[in-house]
Motif scaffolding. Structure first.
Motif, mmCIF file in Angstrom:
data_model
loop_
_atom_site.group_PDB
_atom_site.id
_atom_site.type_symbol
_atom_site.label_atom_id
_atom_site.label_comp_id
_atom_site.label_asym_id
_atom_site.label_seq_id
_atom_site.Cartn_x
_atom_site.Cartn_y
_atom_site.Cartn_z
ATOM 1 N N GLN A 106 -37.136 98.227 31.001
ATOM 2 C CA GLN A 106 -36.771 99.622 31.265
ATOM 3 C C GLN A 106 -37.454 100.112 32.538
ATOM 4 O O GLN A 106 -36.841 100.793 33.361
ATOM 5 C CB GLN A 106 -37.170 100.513 30.082
ATOM 6 C CG GLN A 106 -36.386 100.266 28.831
ATOM 7 C CD GLN A 106 -36.987 100.965 27.617
ATOM 8 O OE1 GLN A 106 -38.148 101.381 27.610
ATOM 9 N NE2 GLN A 106 -36.184 101.079 26.557
ATOM 10 N N GLN A 107 -38.721 99.754 32.686
ATOM 11 C CA GLN A 107 -39.473 100.160 33.864
ATOM 12 C C GLN A 107 -38.853 99.573 35.137
ATOM 13 O O GLN A 107 -38.729 100.266 36.149
ATOM 14 C CB GLN A 107 -40.932 99.710 33.723
ATOM 15 C CG GLN A 107 -41.831 100.185 34.833
ATOM 16 C CD GLN A 107 -43.252 99.677 34.670
ATOM 17 O OE1 GLN A 107 -43.469 98.535 34.275
ATOM 18 N NE2 GLN A 107 -44.221 100.518 34.995
ATOM 19 N N ALA A 108 -38.446 98.308 35.095
ATOM 20 C CA ALA A 108 -37.821 97.674 36.260
ATOM 21 C C ALA A 108 -36.511 98.379 36.622
ATOM 22 O O ALA A 108 -36.230 98.597 37.802
ATOM 23 C CB ALA A 108 -37.586 96.186 35.993
ATOM 24 N N ARG A 109 -35.719 98.749 35.611
ATOM 25 C CA ARG A 109 -34.483 99.500 35.880
ATOM 26 C C ARG A 109 -34.803 100.852 36.530
ATOM 27 O O ARG A 109 -34.123 101.288 37.466
ATOM 28 C CB ARG A 109 -33.667 99.691 34.600
ATOM 29 C CG ARG A 109 -32.930 98.432 34.161
ATOM 30 C CD ARG A 109 -31.946 98.707 33.047
ATOM 31 N NE ARG A 109 -32.569 99.071 31.791
ATOM 32 C CZ ARG A 109 -33.024 98.214 30.882
ATOM 33 N NH1 ARG A 109 -32.914 96.923 31.083
ATOM 34 N NH2 ARG A 109 -33.564 98.642 29.761
ATOM 35 N N LYS A 110 -35.855 101.502 36.043
ATOM 36 C CA LYS A 110 -36.275 102.790 36.596
ATOM 37 C C LYS A 110 -36.719 102.634 38.049
ATOM 38 O O LYS A 110 -36.391 103.476 38.891
ATOM 39 C CB LYS A 110 -37.413 103.371 35.754
ATOM 40 C CG LYS A 110 -37.910 104.714 36.236
ATOM 41 C CD LYS A 110 -39.036 105.226 35.341
ATOM 42 C CE LYS A 110 -39.557 106.565 35.826
ATOM 43 N NZ LYS A 110 -40.691 107.025 35.020
ATOM 44 N N ILE A 111 -37.444 101.581 38.352
ATOM 45 C CA ILE A 111 -37.885 101.327 39.722
ATOM 46 C C ILE A 111 -36.671 101.255 40.648
ATOM 47 O O ILE A 111 -36.619 101.921 41.681
ATOM 48 C CB ILE A 111 -38.724 100.032 39.806
ATOM 49 C CG1 ILE A 111 -40.072 100.224 39.110
ATOM 50 C CG2 ILE A 111 -38.915 99.577 41.261
ATOM 51 C CD1 ILE A 111 -40.844 98.929 38.862
ATOM 52 N N GLY A 112 -35.683 100.459 40.265
ATOM 53 C CA GLY A 112 -34.481 100.329 41.081
ATOM 54 C C GLY A 112 -33.724 101.635 41.215
ATOM 55 O O GLY A 112 -33.269 101.989 42.308
ATOM 56 N N ALA A 113 -33.586 102.360 40.111
ATOM 57 C CA ALA A 113 -32.867 103.637 40.140
ATOM 58 C C ALA A 113 -33.562 104.634 41.058
ATOM 59 O O ALA A 113 -32.908 105.356 41.811
ATOM 60 C CB ALA A 113 -32.752 104.200 38.725
ATOM 61 N N LEU A 114 -34.883 104.655 41.025
ATOM 62 C CA LEU A 114 -35.615 105.592 41.877
ATOM 63 C C LEU A 114 -35.565 105.178 43.345
ATOM 64 O O LEU A 114 -35.475 106.037 44.223
ATOM 65 C CB LEU A 114 -37.052 105.749 41.394
ATOM 66 C CG LEU A 114 -37.188 106.594 40.124
ATOM 67 C CD1 LEU A 114 -38.600 106.540 39.576
ATOM 68 C CD2 LEU A 114 -36.775 108.038 40.397
ATOM 69 N N PHE A 115 -35.616 103.892 43.634
ATOM 70 C CA PHE A 115 -35.458 103.453 45.019
ATOM 71 C C PHE A 115 -34.104 103.921 45.550
ATOM 72 O O PHE A 115 -34.006 104.405 46.681
ATOM 73 C CB PHE A 115 -35.580 101.932 45.150
ATOM 74 C CG PHE A 115 -36.940 101.454 45.571
ATOM 75 C CD1 PHE A 115 -37.186 101.100 46.896
ATOM 76 C CD2 PHE A 115 -37.970 101.345 44.659
ATOM 77 C CE1 PHE A 115 -38.434 100.660 47.298
ATOM 78 C CE2 PHE A 115 -39.229 100.903 45.045
ATOM 79 C CZ PHE A 115 -39.462 100.554 46.368
ATOM 80 N N ALA A 116 -33.059 103.810 44.725
ATOM 81 C CA ALA A 116 -31.722 104.246 45.147
ATOM 82 C C ALA A 116 -31.651 105.770 45.258
ATOM 83 O O ALA A 116 -31.168 106.303 46.258
ATOM 84 C CB ALA A 116 -30.674 103.735 44.171
ATOM 85 N N ALA A 117 -32.147 106.469 44.251
ATOM 86 C CA ALA A 117 -32.071 107.931 44.235
ATOM 87 C C ALA A 117 -32.898 108.560 45.355
ATOM 88 O O ALA A 117 -32.518 109.603 45.896
ATOM 89 C CB ALA A 117 -32.541 108.470 42.882
#
Length: 182
Positions: free
Chosen positions: A67-78
């Motif tokens: 979940q944390q890895a998905r959040k990292i990617g989502a925040l880099f994109a956002a």
């Protein structure tokens, strides 16, 4: 006593949020190197039958780590933080963090593996990472997914699992420009 602890806690939270915002500002501008500690894992040490080629023999990402890895990617994109290249330790927890966060196959880079115990091998490993960082001159960011020990040896700081440390070379070590916690 409780009031003192609460006051200290309330003072630390804004400082961490400010550090994270300053880190995002750097990443939006691009041209930086990010040392990313792999996301949260299921244990603390690899078992005796460890094989770098077999994920089943290693400590791997936990459900929270995925979940944390998905959040990292989502925040880099956002946050519009451009990523040009992703290098990773060959350990499954690092590769999986990179794949999940950045949705691409990372470049396995052996010097990002856990540090060797032999002093000369360890020095060569750290020098290879430093050389890679010194050689970078792109306009987007480079992300290097690695381990606590590696980041500590190069920067002197102890990031949390899944924390990003933005660095630049300074002599034989790295200068920390900013941090982003996830």
């Amino acid at each position: 006593m409780i009031r003192s602890a609460l006051a200290l806690f309330l003072l630390v939270i804004p400082a961490a949020a400010h550090a994270t915002e300053a880190g995002w500002a750097l990443l939006r501008d691009g041209g930086h190197v990010v040392m990313l500690r792999h996301a949260m894992v299921t244990g603390t040490t690899d078992p005796a039958n460890f094989d770098i080629e077999k994920c089943a023999t290693q400590v791997n990402l936990s459900v929270r780590g995925k979940q944390q890895a998905r959040k990292i990617g989502a925040l880099f994109a956002a946050r519009a933080a451009p990523v040009e290249r992703v290098l990773s330790s060959r350990y499954c927890r690092a590769l999986d963090t990179a794949r999940t966060a950045f949705r691409e196959e990372p470049e396995p880079f052996a010097p990002l593996d856990l540090l060797k115990t032999d002093a000369s091998e360890k020095a060569a490993q750290l020098e290879a990472v430093m050389n890679e960082i010194r050689a970078y001159s792109g306009s987007d960011n480079v992300v290097m997914v690695t381990h606590l020990e590696n980041i500590m040896a190069l920067t002197g700081i102890s990031p949390r699992e899944g924390e990003a440390v933005i660095v630049e070379p300074q002599g034989d070590r790295l200068r920390v420009l900013g941090r982003v916690t996830f």
